[in-house]
Design a protein around this motif. Structure first.
Motif, PDB file in Angstrom:
ATOM      1  N   GLN A  85      43.598  45.346  48.405  1.00 19.00           N
ATOM      2  CA  GLN A  85      42.404  44.795  49.054  1.00 19.00           C
ATOM      3  C   GLN A  85      42.590  43.319  49.378  1.00 19.00           C
ATOM      4  OE1 GLN A  85      38.838  45.509  46.768  1.00 19.00           O
ATOM      5  NE2 GLN A  85      37.486  44.929  48.445  1.00 19.00           N
ATOM      6  N   ASP A 109      43.569  50.236  50.002  1.00 17.15           N
ATOM      7  CA  ASP A 109      42.257  49.714  49.574  1.00 17.15           C
ATOM      8  C   ASP A 109      41.676  48.830  50.675  1.00 17.15           C
ATOM      9  OD1 ASP A 109      41.183  48.283  46.349  1.00 17.15           O
ATOM     10  OD2 ASP A 109      40.050  48.871  48.130  1.00 17.15           O
ATOM     11  N   SER A 139      38.385  49.892  43.529  1.00 19.05           N
ATOM     12  CA  SER A 139      39.711  49.270  43.372  1.00 19.05           C
ATOM     13  C   SER A 139      40.281  49.566  41.994  1.00 19.05           C
ATOM     14  CB  SER A 139      39.630  47.761  43.595  1.00 19.05           C
ATOM     15  OG  SER A 139      39.231  47.473  44.917  1.00 19.05           O
ATOM     16  N   GLY A 195      36.495  42.840  45.019  1.00 12.11           N
ATOM     17  CA  GLY A 195      36.691  42.134  46.289  1.00 12.11           C
ATOM     18  C   GLY A 195      35.377  41.719  46.924  1.00 12.11           C
TER      19      GLY A 195
END
Ligand code: ATP
Ligand code: ATP
Ligand code: MG
Ligand code: MG
Lengths: 228, 228
Positions: free
Chosen positions: B91, B167, B46, A145
């Motif tokens: 996320q 997340d 993640s 991310g």
């Protein structure tokens, strides 16, 4: 350089419900300003950023960009502003899913008509500046991310725009990486550029010289950073 | 309840380059744990969360969920774990673009076979808990970044799972809204549930009782929250 007055952005959802995303905003941004925009979730920050970046048009009100009325501009003028004058980092990144990091970062240079060898070199440099030199062939779904967020940042900077609009640029970054990105913005500011960022983190906002707080689509306060 | 040993996740990118997203992770999570996972961008957080949530399989290593080897489970058992036992906040949210907030939140209840009137009521309650009671008919592109994040949170909680994996749940939220969400997680923890969240913000991490720090795909430290 940016002068917006009485800006409103209304969404009509039928059943007599109107969402007032921006509800009367007056704002002047000056050359070499360093602004942090803060406010609750849903208060209108991204909507305001989209207005400033000429990516969206207001329902009411006026926007003068470098002295000219944005509503009077033709598509070419607007495209030039969005592509060359302003670098925009989106809150949700907006990367091309099927393109590599390098290709994503090089895209503004393609629109600017830069020749291939030069734009690949510039894109490579931009990737290295945000710490992604070893991720240039990865596609977005092969990145973390925070790495995707940094692709969005590199892409916004690659055309060396004089105005940078960054919507939550460190939202997915750990403190150390976030500070590396802020060091980059600080440097761009010291070179004379104008930086406007949306953030909800106080220590990120603290890099800015001017704080603007939004609440329910209106500007609640606009003051010098008290910590500087 | 979660026991993973010698977990590795490797991506082979050809040209003799292998990305070691997880590079030998041993971890035990106990019932009613409250864990914050931290670490630099790209360090494997993640990837680890996807392993824990049974959303991805390791390249090497073993994962025992409530005493059973996940690699030996059939699709029905895995679906039951993902849908009813674990609530996952992604996320990048992973919302259905063409569905309203209410529809997005109600989705896990559809898979659980809950009848229509009951699931619409439960979804409504979940939306109100995250402050989205007045946004239930909006689609994701009609919501702010923080509102979309809260839809993802409401959806993860609607089936009342006993393990919550979140997340970066406050990455797009201002401090006040972020603390409202953390109050929700604190309450769920006090009710006996297990909470595992990834965050890069210290004051969010501070709600947890146990800190795990990742670095380059490995666990660097695993300790009690020193501030409690
Ligand atoms: N499909 C893939 N192919 C190749 N590399 C991948 C793939 N998916 C993830 N990676 C790499 O694995 C590493 C770990 O990714 P991960 O998403 O777990 O990081 P993270 O700790 O969550 O980072 P962030 O804080 O930025 O979200 C990253 O360096 C990423 O580039
Ligand atoms: N297309 C749309 N239709 C209806 N309402 C919308 C639409 N787009 C945005 N809104 C609403 O406008 C308001 C402002 O949205 P905006 O994205 O500017 O908020 P924000 O301050 O950036 O929030 P965040 O911090 O959560 O990112 C929100 O309440 C949102 O629900
Ligand atoms: Mg926003
Ligand atoms: Mg991540």
């Amino acid at each position: 350089i940016i002068d917006i007055s009485r800006i409103e952005k209304l969404y009509d959802l039928g059943k007599a419900v109107t969402v007032r995303a921006l509800d009367g905003v007056d704002l002047k941004i000056y050359n070499n300003d360093y602004v942090a925009i803060m406010g609750p979730s849903g208060s209108g920050k991204s909507t305001l950023m989209n207005m400033l970046g000429c990516l969206d048009t207001p329902t009411f009100g006026q926007y003068f960009f470098e002295g000219e009325d944005v509503a009077e501009m033709d598509d070419n003028e607007l495209a030039f502003i969005r592509n060359q004058k302003i670098g925009f980092v989106f809150q949700s990144f907006n990367l091309l899913a099927r393109a590599s990091t390098l290709r994503n970062v090089e895209l503004p240079l393609v629109y600017a008509g830069i020749p291939k060898w030069e734009r690949q070199e510039k894109a490579q440099v931009a990737c290295e500046k945000v710490g992604l030199g070893d991720r240039i062939s990865h596609k977005p779904n092969e990145l973390s991310g925070g790495q995707r967020q940094r692709v969005a940042i590199a892409r916004a900077l690659v055309n060396e725009p004089s105005i940078i609009l960054a919507d939550e640029p460190t939202g997915n970054l750990d403190s150390k990486t976030g500070e590396e990105i802020m060091a980059l913005f600080d440097e761009l500011h010291s070179q004379g550029n104008t930086i406007i960022l949306v953030t909800h983190e106080e220590n990120i906002a603290n890099h800015a010289h001017r704080f603007i707080r939004l609440m329910d689509g209106k500007i609640e306060s606009d003051e010098v950073n008290p910590n500087r």
